[in-house]
Design an enzyme around this catalytic site. Sequence first.
Site, PDB file in Angstrom:
ATOM      1  N   SER B 114       0.714  -1.086  -0.184  1.00 42.90           N
ATOM      2  CA  SER B 114      -0.082  -0.043   0.094  1.00 42.90           C
ATOM      3  C   SER B 114       0.892   1.228  -0.178  1.00 42.90           C
ATOM      4  CB  SER B 114      -1.021   0.002   1.250  1.00 42.90           C
ATOM      5  OG  SER B 114      -1.879   1.175   1.240  1.00 42.90           O
ATOM      6  N   LEU B 115       0.736   1.900  -1.174  1.00 40.38           N
ATOM      7  CA  LEU B 115       1.777   2.905  -1.259  1.00 40.38           C
ATOM      8  C   LEU B 115       1.797   4.097  -0.221  1.00 40.38           C
ATOM      9  CD1 LEU B 115       1.935   2.960  -5.076  1.00 40.38           C
ATOM     10  CD2 LEU B 115       3.837   2.077  -3.717  1.00 40.38           C
ATOM     11  N   ASN B 175      10.709   7.599 -11.898  1.00 42.48           N
ATOM     12  CA  ASN B 175      10.983   7.087 -13.321  1.00 42.48           C
ATOM     13  C   ASN B 175       9.701   7.482 -14.140  1.00 42.48           C
ATOM     14  OD1 ASN B 175       8.449   5.788 -12.676  1.00 42.48           O
ATOM     15  ND2 ASN B 175       9.517   3.720 -12.161  1.00 42.48           N
ATOM     16  N   LYS B 237      11.921   4.305 -16.394  1.00 43.83           N
ATOM     17  CA  LYS B 237      11.081   3.024 -16.282  1.00 43.83           C
ATOM     18  C   LYS B 237      11.466   1.960 -17.126  1.00 43.83           C
ATOM     19  CE  LYS B 237       6.606   1.716 -14.415  1.00 43.83           C
ATOM     20  NZ  LYS B 237       5.371   2.399 -13.856  1.00 43.83           N
ATOM     21  N   GLU B 359      -2.026  10.947  11.881  1.00 43.56           N
ATOM     22  CA  GLU B 359      -2.558   9.698  12.209  1.00 43.56           C
ATOM     23  C   GLU B 359      -1.781   8.775  11.379  1.00 43.56           C
ATOM     24  OE1 GLU B 359      -4.573  12.180  11.777  1.00 43.56           O
ATOM     25  OE2 GLU B 359      -5.321  12.767  13.677  1.00 43.56           O
ATOM     26  N   ASP B 416     -19.239  18.121  21.645  1.00 39.58           N
ATOM     27  CA  ASP B 416     -18.677  18.242  20.519  1.00 39.58           C
ATOM     28  C   ASP B 416     -19.024  17.857  19.288  1.00 39.58           C
ATOM     29  OD1 ASP B 416     -16.360  19.978  21.209  1.00 39.58           O
ATOM     30  OD2 ASP B 416     -15.136  18.112  21.975  1.00 39.58           O
TER      31      ASP B 416
END
Lengths: 610, 610
Positions: B114-115, B175, B237, B359, B416
């Site tokens: 997962s990039l 690339n 590439k 997060e 809130d």
Amino acid sequence: MDYLSQISKLLRYYCLVSTSAAGSGHLTSSLSAVELMTILYFNGFLKFDLENPDFHNNDRVIFSKGHASPLFYALYAVAGKLTETDLKTFRQIDSPLEGHPSMDFPYTEAATGSLGQGLSIGVGMALNAKYLDKLPYKTYVLLGDSEMAEGQVWEAMQLAAYYKLDNLVAIIDVNRLGQRGETMLGHDVSDYAYKARAFGWETIVINGHNLTEVIKAYKKAEQIKNTPVMIVAKTIKGKGISFLEDQDNWHGRILDQDQFQKALVELGDVDVSINGKIAQPKDIKLKVNKKIKVDVDKFLIKPIKKQLATRKAYGNAVTKLGIKNQQIVVLDAETSNSTFANIFAQVFPERFFEMFIAEQNMVGTAVGLARMGKIPFVSTFGSFLTRAFDQIRMAQYSKANIKFIGSHVGVSIGQDGPSQMGLEDIAMFRSIRESIVLYPSDSVSTEKLVKIMANHNGISYLRTTRMDTPIIYDKDEEFKIGGSKIIYESSKDTITVIAAGVTLHEAIKAYKQLRKNKINIRIVDLYSIKPLDLKTLEKAAKETKALITVEDHYQFGGIGESVKSALVNQSTPVYTLFVDQQPNSGQPAELLAREKIDAAAIVELVNKLK
Amino acid sequence: MDYLSQISKLLRYYCLVSTSAAGSGHLTSSLSAVELMTILYFNGFLKFDLENPDFHNNDRVIFSKGHASPLFYALYAVAGKLTETDLKTFRQIDSPLEGHPSMDFPYTEAATGSLGQGLSIGVGMALNAKYLDKLPYKTYVLLGDSEMAEGQVWEAMQLAAYYKLDNLVAIIDVNRLGQRGETMLGHDVSDYAYKARAFGWETIVINGHNLTEVIKAYKKAEQIKNTPVMIVAKTIKGKGISFLEDQDNWHGRILDQDQFQKALVELGDVDVSINGKIAQPKDIKLKVNKKIKVDVDKFLIKPIKKQLATRKAYGNAVTKLGIKNQQIVVLDAETSNSTFANIFAQVFPERFFEMFIAEQNMVGTAVGLARMGKIPFVSTFGSFLTRAFDQIRMAQYSKANIKFIGSHVGVSIGQDGPSQMGLEDIAMFRSIRESIVLYPSDSVSTEKLVKIMANHNGISYLRTTRMDTPIIYDKDEEFKIGGSKIIYESSKDTITVIAAGVTLHEAIKAYKQLRKNKINIRIVDLYSIKPLDLKTLEKAAKETKALITVEDHYQFGGIGESVKSALVNQSTPVYTLFVDQQPNSGQPAELLAREKIDAAAIVELVNKLK
């Protein structure tokens, strides 16, 4: 100018009044942005028809720092749309003036409160103005300095620059202090400006309390072309009340009675009779595009040997819908040649937005587009939609009408391995209170369900499969939200197998094998996972000895659990087959077998139970 | 130099062999980074003991662009740890050489795919080296240019600069081409460098295929002090195979037989006998800190009128544990004064890391720290942990030992409003295959469960409540994963009420009201939501007429569903009370009442069922 400082004073007064009446709220975070908003609203920059908040050419204002809601509401009090009495209902259960802006208040453009999301929503509204509705309205986003730490803000920044959104103006309220102390950059406004310029934005650094500087900034912002503009304003948290100014430990805290009186004295005379004027937007008609004639057929993917992957069927379906319904827009996170959103992109390039690998901003942008009446179809791998769970969660509070498409789900994607497998996506989308979750198994049901999604107002999710699967439905078959299909049934059914997507085809294989041994099972296509077709499930529970669910998804929050929960108050046993081991790379068939969610596993269990 | 170009050639050969054997995989994305990795691994820069991958002073390498796994494995083949035959098992079901690096391969530091997540993990490892273990090892992260669009990368960048991580080196393989076409910045390496500098990094721009330039870059990186270093490498590439070079539509595609032969011819003679040497790390002993003497007592929050919020009890508990267990570190996303992680921060500032409002990077950093043997406790509001679902999902594949704490859950936070209310957090954490989900209702159970979490290896989640709640357990009470507590029971119980957290106290109130009318109910504290205490639930189902679950969470994936699923094969009815309407701001008691999850609602339902 005196008129404007009087308004600033009145805004501060209203912030004090509402928070003290509520006994909670973010007073100091509101006070720092008073001059920034005074000028935006009441010096002719904002063009907004208060009598018609939904008017298509209104400028848009998003309080990304949603906790500054006391200031947000105060602005509409100054504009004559709320009374002091209204403000005193702040944060009360039946008041539209919630702790963070919500859609109950007619001037809220998007629900905020989870920080770092507002700019993305603004990007959606600005994209709409520049590329879709072709309107001159501007979108203004008020950002807190703390929330600049959220990566999503930078996703929005790069994309706004990429699409040259010169109709988007962000204002950072650099008040130095976050909830628990100083921010990473403190009062270093030049650092914020440096970063923003590096991300392709024009920047204007000012003292956020100097009305003249603020006016100049908005003027300059109006003249800048081809790039979005960031006004970086150095401000003082708690500005205007000496004992609050630039002090730590006042975030989300309010004043006691003595402090409140002391604050009022410091403010001095406040003219509550002032009625702030907001400029009117140009009355421009919204161009309705005439019918488009386009031969989509040559772009559509044809089945091979009566097989077509549901992800390809999705691409076909959304493209066909795009002809009739020009509100449909498609967003994809650099995976359009895998999700097949690229079919739509080829036919309707002007309604396709490449969002690159930034799922959080993609969803936020969709919220903005949906707010402007568009129907966004948002696609990437099912696994990567988890990247945007917080944005999807918040989208429900913005009442956003968004269609999510997750491709490449389950172990059946094969060799790419678990990082690319959607195995928690059903659980995630089911958890959204009013969501719809659909999971078609063939190209016919996919096309029908995509059409149904387009007509349903709200958050829905379509789960598509990577591999080609047989077409099992006649093209006239009808489907519905909350429906299911019985593929096989007979009076002699012993067991009911409930499946969807790729596992439905395994169930059908199992049926055929079992038939050879004269064993009849009922097969249910549970294409609507939320809501469930309870009637069909209960009937099956009555008429067969046991139910078996089979899903290409982990156990918790999946199909099995949802069927079990639905059937808890009857006595027919329900067995669940699901992805039980951590998957790895392999051939789809091997992985389905290893996880015991293939035909063989179904046959084995049926033989045990029959 | 010839030796190094021979290695590069051999790496390309291995990439061709493994992908062609697999019939899939990311060949072209591997070829672009060959020279960058040749030099890192085989020119003395990387210091790593291949015989002892877990050695604490090994340099760390993370392939954030996990799809370049063919190159990753090829490197260990050149180093003599894999044979060509091993490489040909790439992506096969029983091979450790998965499509994206997984922990089955002994040299994988973290599962990627997962990039945009690798740099955060690297930040965790670099923080450990600089501030905790005080070791000279360096952390290298190979990034793809497409993944620079992920906001998480910029969260990691800003934090790495903030903590002056000069032991962290990132290499961007620019690339130009993503999966479906050109990236936002294409080949504009200066733009990447500009952005990185704006985020406080030193940058070195090079031609990523020129061995001399690459060597110079790593040399320079070693000398830079006080800031992390980004090597921005312009690459091609598909480099090395003429018909693949800089060509679109080759992402994740492999060669057919003819193309494969043609490619081999182009490569020319390859010396498969080369054995690449990787330098050894310095053999430094890991300092084990001596016992610390600290009087935490004055930092701990004392109950008032026998009441203490579980979030405060968490702060007390993790701080006490911190004395004995010096592997415990605490991360918080700018909410430590709400989650009460700030108690630990005051006592052990050197083991507390402020992660600011980011997060995703917080969770990625925790993965890196966990990999280095630390036990990270990661806290923010339960609602905001949804921001990191993809990172939590991936953490399971890195086998990361992380404790998540979500505070401010449910409508009981009050004014809130919904943006701040954790209402899907149970569903999210349950969906992680092997997770533990705990939800204490008082300070005693909180302290015991935090201790249990610390000793459990894996992903666990503790749900804490904002408001003060009565202490109901004796300090010697014992708790366990998969346990529950019966608060009240008798032989005359008609109904069983199952609750946890704030609703347990509502159930207790209901019990007392019903007792006045001589109605006995059984009250179960379901503090372990995953796994469930099935025995107690089944016993209650046998001994009482009906079960009622009550939870401050939405319906889907929550406590009610999990209890229903667990009890599906018995006939006692199960009724579920949960947050059914979209909540808004209000007083906690008002909101609990409106959602019908308070004592009155329980009494009403019991009276209906009894």
